[in-house]
Design an enzyme around this catalytic site. Structure first.
Site, PDB file in Angstrom:
ATOM      1  N   HIS A 125       0.716  12.268  10.505  1.00 22.58           N
ATOM      2  CA  HIS A 125       0.524  11.476  11.753  1.00 22.58           C
ATOM      3  C   HIS A 125      -0.498  12.091  12.740  1.00 22.58           C
ATOM      4  O   HIS A 125      -1.180  11.362  13.257  1.00 22.58           O
ATOM      5  CB  HIS A 125       1.736  11.485  12.630  1.00 22.58           C
ATOM      6  CG  HIS A 125       2.887  10.722  12.096  1.00 22.58           C
ATOM      7  ND1 HIS A 125       4.097  10.818  12.316  1.00 22.58           N
ATOM      8  CD2 HIS A 125       2.700   9.815  10.929  1.00 22.58           C
ATOM      9  CE1 HIS A 125       4.947   9.999  11.556  1.00 22.58           C
ATOM     10  NE2 HIS A 125       4.022   9.603  10.827  1.00 22.58           N
ATOM     11  N   ARG A 185      -4.540  -2.166   1.741  1.00 19.76           N
ATOM     12  CA  ARG A 185      -3.155  -1.713   1.144  1.00 19.76           C
ATOM     13  C   ARG A 185      -2.275  -1.969   2.246  1.00 19.76           C
ATOM     14  O   ARG A 185      -2.132  -1.194   3.099  1.00 19.76           O
ATOM     15  CB  ARG A 185      -3.222  -0.304   0.955  1.00 19.76           C
ATOM     16  CG  ARG A 185      -4.121   0.066  -0.511  1.00 19.76           C
ATOM     17  CD  ARG A 185      -4.328   1.673  -0.542  1.00 19.76           C
ATOM     18  NE  ARG A 185      -4.723   2.171  -1.657  1.00 19.76           N
ATOM     19  CZ  ARG A 185      -6.010   2.498  -2.037  1.00 19.76           C
ATOM     20  NH1 ARG A 185      -6.767   2.706  -0.803  1.00 19.76           N
ATOM     21  NH2 ARG A 185      -6.419   3.043  -3.261  1.00 19.76           N
ATOM     22  N   ARG A 198      -3.244  -6.930  -0.396  1.00 17.95           N
ATOM     23  CA  ARG A 198      -2.559  -6.614  -1.543  1.00 17.95           C
ATOM     24  C   ARG A 198      -1.237  -6.358  -1.276  1.00 17.95           C
ATOM     25  O   ARG A 198      -0.706  -6.057  -0.186  1.00 17.95           O
ATOM     26  CB  ARG A 198      -2.805  -5.175  -2.156  1.00 17.95           C
ATOM     27  CG  ARG A 198      -1.739  -4.955  -3.334  1.00 17.95           C
ATOM     28  CD  ARG A 198      -2.443  -3.425  -3.921  1.00 17.95           C
ATOM     29  NE  ARG A 198      -2.130  -2.431  -3.122  1.00 17.95           N
ATOM     30  CZ  ARG A 198      -2.406  -1.144  -3.706  1.00 17.95           C
ATOM     31  NH1 ARG A 198      -3.057  -0.971  -4.822  1.00 17.95           N
ATOM     32  NH2 ARG A 198      -2.132   0.096  -2.764  1.00 17.95           N
ATOM     33  N   CYS A 219     -11.452  -1.661  -7.689  1.00 18.31           N
ATOM     34  CA  CYS A 219     -11.291  -1.210  -6.118  1.00 18.31           C
ATOM     35  C   CYS A 219     -10.658   0.182  -6.307  1.00 18.31           C
ATOM     36  O   CYS A 219      -9.918   0.810  -5.302  1.00 18.31           O
ATOM     37  CB  CYS A 219     -10.259  -2.108  -5.646  1.00 18.31           C
ATOM     38  SG  CYS A 219      -8.761  -2.387  -6.170  1.00 18.31           S
TER      39      CYS A 219
HETATM   40  C1  PEP Z   1      -5.620   1.896  -7.884  1.00 18.34           C
HETATM   41  O1  PEP Z   1      -4.569   2.260  -8.649  1.00 18.34           O
HETATM   42  O2  PEP Z   1      -6.812   2.246  -8.294  1.00 18.34           O
HETATM   43  C2  PEP Z   1      -5.667   1.139  -6.614  1.00 18.34           C
HETATM   44  C3  PEP Z   1      -6.693   0.869  -6.169  1.00 18.34           C
HETATM   45  O3  PEP Z   1      -4.449   1.076  -6.171  1.00 18.34           O
HETATM   46  P1  PEP Z   1      -3.722   2.377  -5.254  1.00 18.34           P
HETATM   47  O4  PEP Z   1      -4.691   3.661  -5.533  1.00 18.34           O
HETATM   48  O5  PEP Z   1      -3.268   2.024  -4.010  1.00 18.34           O
HETATM   49  O6  PEP Z   1      -2.420   2.926  -6.334  1.00 18.34           O
HETATM   50 MG    MG Z   2      -2.768   1.339  -7.834  1.00 21.15          MG
END
Ligand code: PEP
Ligand code: MG
Length: 755
Positions: free
Chosen positions: A369, A476, A512, A682
């Protein structure tokens, strides 16, 4: 206890203890009288006190019941024997049959072989173990919870006697590394990027408690209540000041903090400690000790955050009880870097923001936080600097290098010069980046690349404008769930998603769906622990088992989109049937909205993340059912190489530019390209210019990355001649070797690509 167990027994023991303490005389004498008193009151044959000496050794300082000649002779390493175990875990131990415990270490000089049962508690001060208090019984005795509590309370009183420095010198009590005046560097984790230079200000120098044992518990209860009320109103004032820039999750965090201050469980525990005979401030400290001991044990990042908030609140409460100054009224040096083991969000706001240049924490995580609030204040933060509090002294000069996650303590002249140079270059780079912000990310020979940002906090959204990014390639959604006090309902979710879409304006956003599970745990949702959570019940596996949850989330996204395009992406898809099931739920939700006459999104686009290697062999089938694909390289890499991304020993072992990974990425590009479906990447890899060179050659034209990476990436792309790079690539990409990184790095250096 003489009158049986229970609160009144504890209170009586404390009273007698206070008399012993008040008598004065040598500390050793008081210690000897104390062990005698405790043994008598707790009906134990043995009571012993071990204190921590230099070199992490526990020395027997006083005993009633063990052989006197063992005093100052018997020494145990932290972790050795039961006493060492209590110290190393900072938690009590109560054993009816101690001698058969695997940790039992027999010391002949003590004569303890005749005692079967043992109960011990750590003596804690300022979150550190400074000794161990033990009782032992000849017969097998089951010690009760109340007895453990009583011994803990007594240990608190003892901690103050030890802290006086008469038994063990102050220098010995403050563990150092013996090189306090030499420059040091500590590695940590960057929680908020940037560079800073300043003077160390140790957060919360331990408050000295004078009175621990209460004369009148009724009066102490009143004092505690008054202090709680005072604290509540000062927090309200602090948080309503509203002078933090922007609007976002830090308000949620602070609001939750405010609710925490009202937490009845916490208040009750302190009140119980008052009832047991402690003064109000000692009661607060006792509960704080318990919290800190729990913090050592808890690995879940979210729970640790909550405990850190409680620690912060306890400090505030102590200041109210003792009438101590708040940090903001402490005179800060002109350029101050605050140093803390852990810190709650409100405490950071107490500091004079014009002088606060950075923050370093011994603990902390991305979602801490205090880190969220620090990001809102835009100050660099380093976390997880091991042994920070032992190595930094008040007034030490410090340099935070957020780019390399390093802290320099008492930096040498050459470090300071390097720092000054980095600052200068940073300013220059910033100016250069600002100049290209609105220019397209296109190579010198005209290949256009869409640079998107990864986001999760509302405060990330303005980064779209700051970086000139083409959109949000990965939002996210679990992040707001993780920092919220309770499960966000549809209305709350709608509000968040609407703010994201409003903030993005005409730029596309890919939401997502919840990727919880693994290390992303929601505290308000009890789950059984898993052996392998990363490969366990997470993301859409949970969503498909709990369809109502997914439907609520989809509904909130539709409400928010109303009339606008809605792009939804499903994480951790492993087989095509899962994607189909998700689509069915999406259709049901669309029909429901239509039936109710709720305005629908203008268009709905559905995508899947390619994170599980199994999908690599189902791409054509998958592509028939989605509008786009996005490679999650973080998870894809972890599963492809069977290397835990959160375990530093395994995570750095394999490169994203290893042949196996490149072939997997090439396959996605080939099949998606043939199907004519958009695809991108990503994961963290997207923000690395060397990896981006490889991705470009493999056909990727959409990359989504952490916001600070966008401008450097734009600069790198604009300096590339794609066809020349492709020619080089075609020569090297089938070469043997663990990674193509060095070959691409050579190319970048030769062609002056800014990295
Ligand atoms: C990944 O797995 O590359 C991704 C973008 O998702 P996260 O990092 O949130 O698991
Ligand atoms: Mg991931």
């Amino acid at each position: 206890m003489t009158d049986g167990t229970g609160l009144s027994g504890a209170r009586m023991l404390l009273k007698r203890l206070r008399n012993v303490m008040a008598r004065g005389g040598a500390a050793q004498l008081r210690l000897d009288q104390t062990v005698k008193l405790i043994a008598g009151e707790m009906v134990a044959e043995v009571c012993s006190i071990y204190l921590l000496r230099a070199g992490e050794v526990l020395e027997l300082f006083a005993t009633e019941g063990l052989k006197k000649e063992a005093v100052h002779k018997t020494r145990l390493r932290v972790g050795e024997g039961l006493v060492g175990d209590i110290a190393s875990h900072a938690r009590p131990l109560a054993l009816a049959d101690a001698q058969h415990h695997p940790q039992f270490a027999y010391r002949p000089e003590t004569g303890e072989e005749v005692y079967q049962s043992l109960m011990g508690v750590p003596i804690l001060r300022a979150g550190r173990v400074i000794g161990v208090l033990v009782i032992q019984n000849r017969t097998r005795r089951q010690y009760s919870e109340e007895e453990i509590e009583t011994l803990e309370t007594v240990a608190m009183v003892l901690a103050e006697l030890v802290a006086s420095g008469e038994l063990v010198s102050q220098e010995e009590l403050r563990p150092g590394d013996g090189i306090a005046l030499l420059p040091l560097r500590l590695d940590g984790v960057t929680l908020c990027p940037g560079l800073a230079r300043g003077i160390a200000v140790l957060h919360q120098p331990t408050l000295q408690l004078q009175n621990l044992v209460a004369e009148d518990p009724g009066r102490e209860a009143e004092r505690l209540n008054d202090a709680l009320a005072e604290m509540q109103s000062s927090i309200d004032t602090l948080l309503s000041a509203g002078d933090i820039a922007g609007h976002g999750e830090h308000f949620d965090v602070l609001e939750t903090y405010r609710l925490f201050a009202q937490d009845q469980g916490w208040r009750n525990r302190m009140m119980e400690a008052v009832q047991s005979g402690l003064t109000a401030e000692a009661a607060v400290q006792k509960v704080q000790n318990d919290t800190r001991a729990r913090m050592r044990e808890v690995t879940d990042a979210y729970l640790r955050e909550r405990l850190a908030d409680l620690d912060d609140l306890a400090n505030r409460l102590l200041r109210h009880l003792l009438g101590a100054a708040v940090p903001s009224t402490r005179r800060l040096p002109e350029e101050a870097i605050v140093v803390a083991r852990t810190m709650g969000p409100a405490d950071l706001l107490d500091y004079d923001r014009t002088r606060l240049k950075g923050l370093v924490l011994e603990e902390g995580s991305q979602n801490a936080h205090v880190a969220i609030v620090a990001r809102a204040l835009d100050i660099p933060v380093l976390g997880r600097c091991q042994e920070l509090m032992q190595k930094v002294g008040d007034g030490d000069p410090l340099v935070i290098d957020g780019d390399n996650a390093t802290l320099f303590i008492r930096p040498s002249e050459d470090i300071l010069q390097t720092f000054a140079e980095s600052m200068r270059q940073r300013v220059m780079k910033r100016e250069a980046y600002a100049a290209i912000r609105d220019l397209p990310a296109v190579t010198r020979d005209g290949i256009k690349v869409d640079l998107h940002i990864n986001a999760g906090l509302l405060m990330d959204v303005p980064q779209l404008a700051a970086t000139g990014a083409a959109g949000i390639g990965l939002y996210r959604t679990e992040i707001p769930f993780m920092i919220s006090h309770d499960y966000p309902d549809v209305t709350r979710q709608t509000e968040i998603y609407r703010k994201v879409l409003d903030g993005a304006g005409d730029l596309p956003v890919i939401f997502r769906t919840l990727d919880i599970g693994s290390d992303k745990v929601l505290p308000y949702w009890n789950r059984d622990p898993e052996e392998n959570p990363a490969m366990g019940w997470r993301a859409i596996r949970i969503a498909l088992d709990r369809p109502a949850m997914l439907r609520q989330q989809l509904r909130a996204m539709m409400n928010a989109a109303a009339g606008r395009t809605l792009s939804i992406m499903f994480p951790m898809v492993t087989e095509v049937a899962e994607l189909e099931a998700c689509r069915r739920l999406l259709d049901l939700e669309l029909q429901r909205q239509a039936r109710r006459g709720v305005p629908l999104p203008g268009a709905v686009r559905v995508g899947a993340m390619v994170e599980v290697p199994a999908l690599l062999w189902q791409l054509p089938e998958l592509l028939q059912r989605v509008d786009f694909l996005s490679v999650g390289s973080n998870d894809l890499q972890q599963f492809l190489f069977a290397a835990d991304r959160d375990n530093p020993a395994a995570a750095g072992r394999y490169d994203t530019l290893a042949p196996a990974m490149l072939r997997a990425l090439a396959e996605v590009a080939r099949v998606a390209g043939e199907a004519g479906k958009p695809f991108g990447l990503c994961g963290e890899m997207a923000g690395d210019p060397i990896a981006a060179m490889a991705l470009l050659c493999l056909g990727y034209r959409a990359l989504s990355m952490a916001p600070p990476r966008v401008l450097p990436m734009r600069a790198a792309i604009r300096s590339l001649d794609f066809n020349a790079l492709l020619g080089y690539w075609q020569n090297v990409w089938h070469l043997d070797g663990p990674s193509l990184r060095s070959a691409l790095l050579d190319y970048a250096l030769d062609h002056k690509i800014p990295l």
